[in-house]
Design a protein around this motif. Sequence first.
Motif, short mmCIF file in Angstrom:
data_model
loop_
_atom_site.label_atom_id
_atom_site.label_comp_id
_atom_site.label_asym_id
_atom_site.label_seq_id
_atom_site.Cartn_x
_atom_site.Cartn_y
_atom_site.Cartn_z
N LEU A 258 49.37 46.30 44.22
CA LEU A 258 48.06 44.93 44.36
C LEU A 258 47.98 44.28 45.69
O LEU A 258 49.31 44.92 46.60
CB LEU A 258 49.90 43.84 44.07
N ILE A 259 47.02 44.13 46.01
CA ILE A 259 46.63 43.42 47.41
C ILE A 259 47.21 41.99 46.90
O ILE A 259 46.37 40.68 46.23
CB ILE A 259 45.57 43.52 47.64
N SER B 254 37.31 38.66 49.52
CA SER B 254 35.76 39.12 49.83
C SER B 254 36.21 40.88 50.85
O SER B 254 35.38 41.56 50.25
CB SER B 254 35.02 38.92 50.66
N ALA B 255 37.55 40.34 51.75
CA ALA B 255 37.22 42.23 52.23
C ALA B 255 37.62 43.07 51.41
O ALA B 255 36.97 44.88 51.04
CB ALA B 255 38.32 42.33 53.42
N ALA B 256 37.84 43.12 50.07
CA ALA B 256 38.87 43.88 49.32
C ALA B 256 37.69 44.24 48.57
O ALA B 256 37.59 45.65 48.26
CB ALA B 256 40.25 43.37 48.50
N VAL C 92 43.59 48.72 40.62
CA VAL C 92 43.78 48.14 41.66
C VAL C 92 43.87 46.64 41.82
O VAL C 92 42.73 46.08 41.23
CB VAL C 92 43.35 47.90 42.86
N LEU C 93 45.10 45.86 41.58
CA LEU C 93 44.55 43.84 41.55
C LEU C 93 44.81 43.59 42.70
O LEU C 93 45.71 43.86 43.36
CB LEU C 93 46.29 43.93 40.52
N VAL C 94 44.27 42.32 43.24
CA VAL C 94 44.37 41.29 43.93
C VAL C 94 44.14 40.18 43.52
O VAL C 94 43.00 39.73 42.70
CB VAL C 94 42.64 41.79 45.05
N THR D 157 40.23 44.67 39.88
CA THR D 157 40.03 43.09 39.30
C THR D 157 40.82 42.42 40.55
O THR D 157 41.68 42.67 41.02
CB THR D 157 41.03 43.03 37.71
N VAL D 158 39.92 41.55 40.85
CA VAL D 158 39.99 40.41 41.30
C VAL D 158 40.92 39.10 40.69
O VAL D 158 39.80 38.45 39.13
CB VAL D 158 38.96 39.74 42.54
N ILE D 159 41.63 38.19 40.39
CA ILE D 159 42.30 37.09 40.18
C ILE D 159 42.20 35.72 41.56
O ILE D 159 42.67 36.00 42.23
CB ILE D 159 43.65 37.35 39.42
N THR D 160 41.06 35.13 40.97
CA THR D 160 40.72 34.28 42.64
C THR D 160 41.46 32.74 43.03
O THR D 160 42.39 32.43 43.33
CB THR D 160 39.58 33.70 42.90
#
Length: 238
Positions: free
Chosen positions: A136-137, A75-77, A60-62, A93-96
């Motif tokens: 993707l989120i 933050s919710a993810a 999952v990519l955020v 993985t989160v990309i800010t």
Amino acid sequence: IIKQYQPLPCSTCGRVNRPNKKSGQFRRTGIKPGCVTDCGIVTTARAHPRLGRGALPNRVLVSGGGGRDAFPMISAAILAMAELPRRKRPEMTVITGPLMDRELQTEAMRLGHLNGVEVLEHVPDLPSRMAHSDLLITMAGYNSINEALAVGCPIVTVPRLGPSAEQRLRAEALERAGLAHYLRREDLSAASIARLLRRIPRSAKPNPLNTNGVQTAARVLASLCTQSRRAEPERTHA
């Protein structure tokens, strides 16, 4: 160029909504309604094989990309991972994005460390990350959405609240077309995202967008240049 050449090639729009003649929308530039060529999306991203809809997502990519207003989604993810049994947690993985305030980036990294989530400020090739993700989120930004559609990555949109309604309208249109799942801000929580992580949201139809914007725009521009040379008297250039 806008004033001189008709029709005008448009390589930044997947679809051009031609305004009413009475709108006056073209008055400043002299563009006439109906004189816009839809060239398609400008992207190098291409479709990539992936899991079927309804399957449990493995990757999952955020993607934030919008500054501090992306933090509630991010933050919710991250916290959604704690809502899932460990054996059913996907790799996330989160990309800010570089526009997020430093203190919020730090907090996202802290939450990521506690919940086993990779948190990065930015990556050099986001479409490649999308191509290798099962979900993707993201907020409903123009570039991110087009790149995700081009690679065929299932999408959950969480559009920003303002200052304009652009992202909300895009999210609604994508949901109506069956191209993305629209998670409204009032429904955003770790629990609501956890429910989405239990299965890949289904899409009603494949991506209908033309992603050959570069090639099409080049052909249109070359044609306009040829027409211009024929119309103008011969000149000597230094």
